[in-house]
Write a protein that holds these residues in place. Structure first.
Motif, PDB file in Angstrom:
ATOM      1  N   VAL A 178      -2.372  -8.668   6.977  1.00 42.26           N
ATOM      2  CA  VAL A 178      -1.040  -7.721   6.288  1.00 42.26           C
ATOM      3  C   VAL A 178      -0.211  -7.670   7.279  1.00 42.26           C
ATOM      4  O   VAL A 178      -0.797  -6.897   8.489  1.00 42.26           O
ATOM      5  CB  VAL A 178      -2.130  -6.379   5.947  1.00 42.26           C
TER       6      VAL A 178
ATOM      7  N   LEU B 249      -3.535   5.019   2.949  1.00 43.66           N
ATOM      8  CA  LEU B 249      -4.120   3.947   3.676  1.00 43.66           C
ATOM      9  C   LEU B 249      -5.362   4.173   3.091  1.00 43.66           C
ATOM     10  O   LEU B 249      -6.442   3.149   3.646  1.00 43.66           O
ATOM     11  CB  LEU B 249      -3.848   4.647   5.908  1.00 43.66           C
TER      12      LEU B 249
ATOM     13  N   PHE C 121       0.485  -1.310  -0.084  1.00 41.53           N
ATOM     14  CA  PHE C 121      -0.066   0.113  -0.318  1.00 41.53           C
ATOM     15  C   PHE C 121       0.526   1.168  -0.163  1.00 41.53           C
ATOM     16  O   PHE C 121      -0.333   2.697  -0.440  1.00 41.53           O
ATOM     17  CB  PHE C 121      -0.718  -0.023   0.954  1.00 41.53           C
TER      18      PHE C 121
ATOM     19  N   ARG D 262      -9.463  -2.193   1.238  1.00 45.23           N
ATOM     20  CA  ARG D 262      -9.764  -3.532   0.793  1.00 45.23           C
ATOM     21  C   ARG D 262      -9.974  -4.111   2.310  1.00 45.23           C
ATOM     22  O   ARG D 262     -10.621  -5.199   1.970  1.00 45.23           O
ATOM     23  CB  ARG D 262      -8.413  -3.553   0.794  1.00 45.23           C
TER      24      ARG D 262
ATOM     25  N   LEU E 203      -5.845   0.607   1.276  1.00 43.73           N
ATOM     26  CA  LEU E 203      -5.837  -0.491   2.566  1.00 43.73           C
ATOM     27  C   LEU E 203      -7.204   0.347   3.065  1.00 43.73           C
ATOM     28  O   LEU E 203      -8.151  -1.647   3.253  1.00 43.73           O
ATOM     29  CB  LEU E 203      -4.739   0.312   3.693  1.00 43.73           C
TER      30      LEU E 203
ATOM     31  N   ASP F 213       3.784  -4.446   4.002  1.00 45.40           N
ATOM     32  CA  ASP F 213       2.616  -4.318   3.194  1.00 45.40           C
ATOM     33  C   ASP F 213       2.251  -2.584   3.331  1.00 45.40           C
ATOM     34  O   ASP F 213       1.653  -1.828   2.522  1.00 45.40           O
ATOM     35  CB  ASP F 213       1.651  -5.263   3.390  1.00 45.40           C
ATOM     36  N   ILE F 214       1.779  -2.260   4.552  1.00 45.95           N
ATOM     37  CA  ILE F 214       1.225  -0.884   4.805  1.00 45.95           C
ATOM     38  C   ILE F 214       2.167   0.208   4.057  1.00 45.95           C
ATOM     39  O   ILE F 214       1.361   0.853   3.474  1.00 45.95           O
ATOM     40  CB  ILE F 214       0.586  -0.495   6.077  1.00 45.95           C
TER      41      ILE F 214
END
Length: 822
Positions: free
Chosen positions: A309, A246, A242, A252, A249, A313-314
């Motif tokens: 997650v 945010l 991502f 999702r 995110l 990933d973030i």
């Protein structure tokens, strides 16, 4: 490798065996590689018997204890410096038990243990006292009673999770052959080494089948023929990154929660967990569980209805960890993190060896870390960490095992001389091919004119450093009397076309004509539009010669080329037909040379003899790359990505209707379009029906090479204007198509395509500052060849920005270099 180097890896292995003996019913997961099963080891009973237990004030003969230590695999030294050693001075015994952090000093009073104290290795000062001490066995392969494996240390009801069996067995055989070759070399040199028996692969396979085993493989064909009671397809894909954004995110998270998935966010930082929790409350998102795990990569599984997650990933990888790779020579520096245990490496002075990890060595009372390299026989080289610039990754066809070099003597120097002689012989043949270009003088272009500077200043973007270097290299070549032969390798969207346009402008400023040769009609039209826009302010005649032009139009363009009316012509293989003649061709630009056939390349060679030539490629073919690496062609690499460009998130997965539907719908929901590549014309309309059934409301356009020119041209224009959400096509989009609004590509039956082709197709998306996705699918239950697996794994592995050269080098590994002489 030959049980000569006690390392942290061996220590962990022994501790694992000890843990199995001490706590047989404790829940545990043991991760083991092929090397853990190659040699038979002592039984659990024997290891337990060799474990030494001591207590203060206990009667213990010093001589008897020394005999027990030797029997348990400990080595005597003058001073204890590492695990598995002991030293004796009078009635004081220093021992460093395997698995302990500090050594222990045991004071004897006669046959009694008077005291036991931990001490610091550097200062030799006592740290704390001990009342009891357990000294674990230091070598599980000691003695004559060797006949069991790690599996015998497990309880009877233990499960085996067998990951990628085919790769495991291949590495098992490979390591066994390496060991046998090393032992053979030792005998040849008449050296002494403890030779261990090998466990035959069949014996190991039999012991696996006696346990409850869960077989797992990314590709179904990698599982051996075994009787199974249950077969389950678990659909899993890597979590998308991502990049700190945010909003996507949260989108999702809502989507997964809506589908009833269990959602976990693995964040190890307490501050980040609290911040994320607050963000979720503000967004009114409830359901995700935030857990304190440190994990590298997350995943989504529709089968398990689970989404994980990670913080990487973030927010992406931690900054400041990028390494400087480039050396002054322009070669890539080998970084320690690029090496895996067992990799072959080449030291420029000592030859081919095997990387055995990093170990500590004491020299003059100072403990330093060294890279341990294994050479032929028992030869070892301890290389200081700061000397990694002398190491290079060994690259060859992966199936071939190289012969390890012998330290000392002149064997490596002889090998280098032989290679030099071979290169010299090959160079003599190459000289015949390149004699015409070198012997005759080409045209030396004039230095930049004022218009050149004005043209370049109109470029709407900031040039990257690599792009500027490429431009300067090309200009220097053009101003030289020698004909230019330069390969420019740069990822899709990295600005190779701008380099070509500046070179073209320089050529026409000297009254020369320019030919741009491209592999496809679609790409010719794309380049034509780009050149028209870029040269709009200048009196330049630009034409395109392809099947999109009528016979009358083609005839006129060819006539204008002969008269010198046309300055720049962009064309497909039609450009190298016999009837095409130039009045004064000065520059030939070839885009994606690897897409042209052998006979077409022979015609290109004839055109290239005296004109300056630039070849553009994101992934040069192995032969072109090999020639550039060997110095037979000049090469400039554009590695710097444009600003605000993200890597393309790449999934390699079994075809799954649910995943494909979600991928298309997600892209459409954010106002984007999708490429769906299916490379068989005969059933492409059946695939259209299948997609339409999944998403009845979307508009799908179809494009392939057998369509009429007008029809294909109209479809492309409609697609650019946004009249279709999905473009279902063959690989006609492979080269150069530039559509920033398309940021998802689905490649059907990707296992049938070449590595460079897959890379080019993936490069059709991600050409803007939006996150882009590539789905490379293969049919369910299809047995995929080993070569195809290597290609798919490579494309998945190299998803970072600027991976084109790495892809090309891996292609060189997989396919070999081919015949440089053509």
């Amino acid at each position: 490798f030959l049980k000569e180097n006690f390392s942290r890896v061996e220590e962990q292995r022994i501790l694992t065996l000890r843990e199995c003996i001490a706590h047989p019913r404790k829940q545990k997961i043991i991760i083991a590689t092929p090397g853990a099963f190659m040699f038979p080891i002592m039984s659990p009973q024997k290891m337990d018997q060799l474990t030494i237990q001591l207590k203060v004030n206990e009667e213990q003969s010093l001589r008897g204890l020394l005999e027990k230590l030797v029997a348990a695999g400990y080595k005597r030294s003058d001073t204890v410096s590492r695990s598995g050693e002991f030293a004796l001075r009078g009635g004081i015994l220093d021992v460093f038990p395997v698995g302990d952090r500090e050594p222990c000093r045991i004071d004897f009073f006669g046959d009694y243990i008077d005291s036991m104290r931990r001490f610091n290795l550097d200062s030799q000062r006592s740290i704390k006292t001990e009342t009891s001490l357990i000294i674990a066995c230091a070598d599980e392969t000691l003695g004559d009673e060797l006949g069991v494996s790690l599996l015998d240390y497990l309880p009877g009801d233990a499960w085996i999770f067998f990951d990628e069996p085919r790769d495991f067995y291949r590495n098992y055989d490979r390591n066994s052959k390496r060991y046998q070759a090393a032992i053979k070399e030792v005998h040849r040199e008449e050296q002494s080494v403890r030779e261990l028996p090998l466990v035959p692969r069949e014996t190991f396979m039999q012991s696996v089948q006696e346990k409850v085993t869960a077989w797992h493989s990314f590709f179904p064909g990698n599982i051996p023929q075994v009787r199974v009671s249950l077969m389950e397809h678990v659909s899993v894909q890597d979590m998308e990154p991502f990049f700190g954004q945010l909003e996507p995110l949260f989108l999702r998270l809502r989507e997964w929660i809506g589908k009833g998935y269990q959602v976990q966010l693995a964040v190890s930082s307490k501050t980040a967990r609290e911040q994320l929790q607050q963000e979720l409350i503000e967004q009114h998102i409830s359901g995700p569980e935030i857990v304190n795990y440190r994990l590298d990569k997350g995943f989504i599984s529709p089968t398990l209805e689970l989404a994980l997650v990670t913080e990487k990933d973030i927010w992406g990888a931690a900054r400041g960890k990028t390494s400087q790779r480039k050396k002054a020579s322009g070669q890539e520096r080998l970084l320690l993190e690029d090496l895996k245990l067992g990799d072959y490496v080449v030291h420029d002075s000592y030859g081919i060896g095997i990387f055995r990890g990093v170990t500590q060595v004491e020299t003059d009372g100072v403990i330093r870390e060294y890279i341990l390299l294994q050479y032929a026989g028992t030869d070892k080289l301890y290389l200081p960490l700061e000397k990694t610039d002398h190491l290079f990754k060994y690259t060859a066809a992966e199936e071939r095992e190289p012969r390890l070099s012998k330290l000392g003597g002149n064997e490596w120097e002889r090998t280098k001389r032989k290679v030099s002689q071979s290169i010299q012989d090959m160079a003599e043949d190459l000289l015949k091919l390149y004699a015409a270009r070198q012997a005759r003088e080409g045209y030396a272009f004039s230095p930049d004119a004022p218009w050149q500077n004005e043209f370049e200043s109109r470029f709407p973007y900031q040039e990257t450093p690599d792009q500027l270097k490429a431009i300067n290299d090309v200009k220097a070549d053009m101003e030289s009397i020698q004909p230019m032969e330069r390969l420019i390798c740069g990822d899709v969207g990295y600005g190779k076309t701008e380099v070509a346009m500046r070179a073209a402008f320089k050529a026409i400023m000297d009254g020369k004509q320019v030919a741009l040769l491209v592999p496809t009609t679609v790409l010719a039209e794309q380049h034509y539009m780009t050149f028209q826009q870029r040269f709009a302010e200048y009196p330049t005649t630009i034409e395109v010669l392809s099947r999109f032009r009528s016979a009358a139009q083609q005839k006129k363009i060819i006539a204008d080329l002969k008269k010198g009316v046309t300055d720049i012509v962009i064309g497909t293989h039609r450009l190298i037909s016999k009837d095409v003649e130039f009045k004064d061709l000065g520059l030939l630009i070839i885009d994606e040379e690897h897409r042209f056939g052998v006979s077409q390349k022979e015609k290109i060679k004839a055109m290239k003899e005296l004109v300056d030539v630039i070849s553009l490629s994101a992934t040069p073919i192995p032969r072109s790359l090999h020639m550039s690496l060997a110095g037979l062609r000049d090469m400039t690499v554009i590695e710097t990505p444009p600003p605000e460009r993200y890597p393309i998130t790449t999934y390699v997965l079994e075809y799954n209707d649910d995943i494909i539907r979600d991928a298309i719908q997600t892209e459409i929901d954010r106002g984007g379009q999708v490429f769906f590549v299916h490379n068989r014309i005969e059933d492409i309309y059946q695939v259209r029906q299948r997609i339409q059934a999944l998403l009845p409301d979307i508009r799908i356009a179809v494009g392939h090479g057998k369509m009429k020119e007008e029809e294909l041209s109209r479809v492309m224009l409609d697609l650019i204007e946004g009249k279709f959400e999905v473009f279902l096509c063959t690989t006609i989009i492979e080269s150069g198509l530039d559509m920033p609004n398309v940021n998802t590509i689905i490649i059907d039956e990707a296992d049938r395509m070449g590595l460079a082709q897959l890379y080019q197709l993936r490069g059709r998306v991600g050409r803007s500052n939006r996150l882009a996705y590539a789905y490379l699918t293969y049919k369910r239950d299809r047995v995929i060849s080993e070569t195809a697996q290597k290609r798919l794994n490579a494309i998945r592995e190299f998803s970072d920005l600027g991976s084109g050269m790495k892809i090309a080098l891996r292609d060189l590994e997989i396919r070999g270099a081919g015949n440089i002489l053509g």
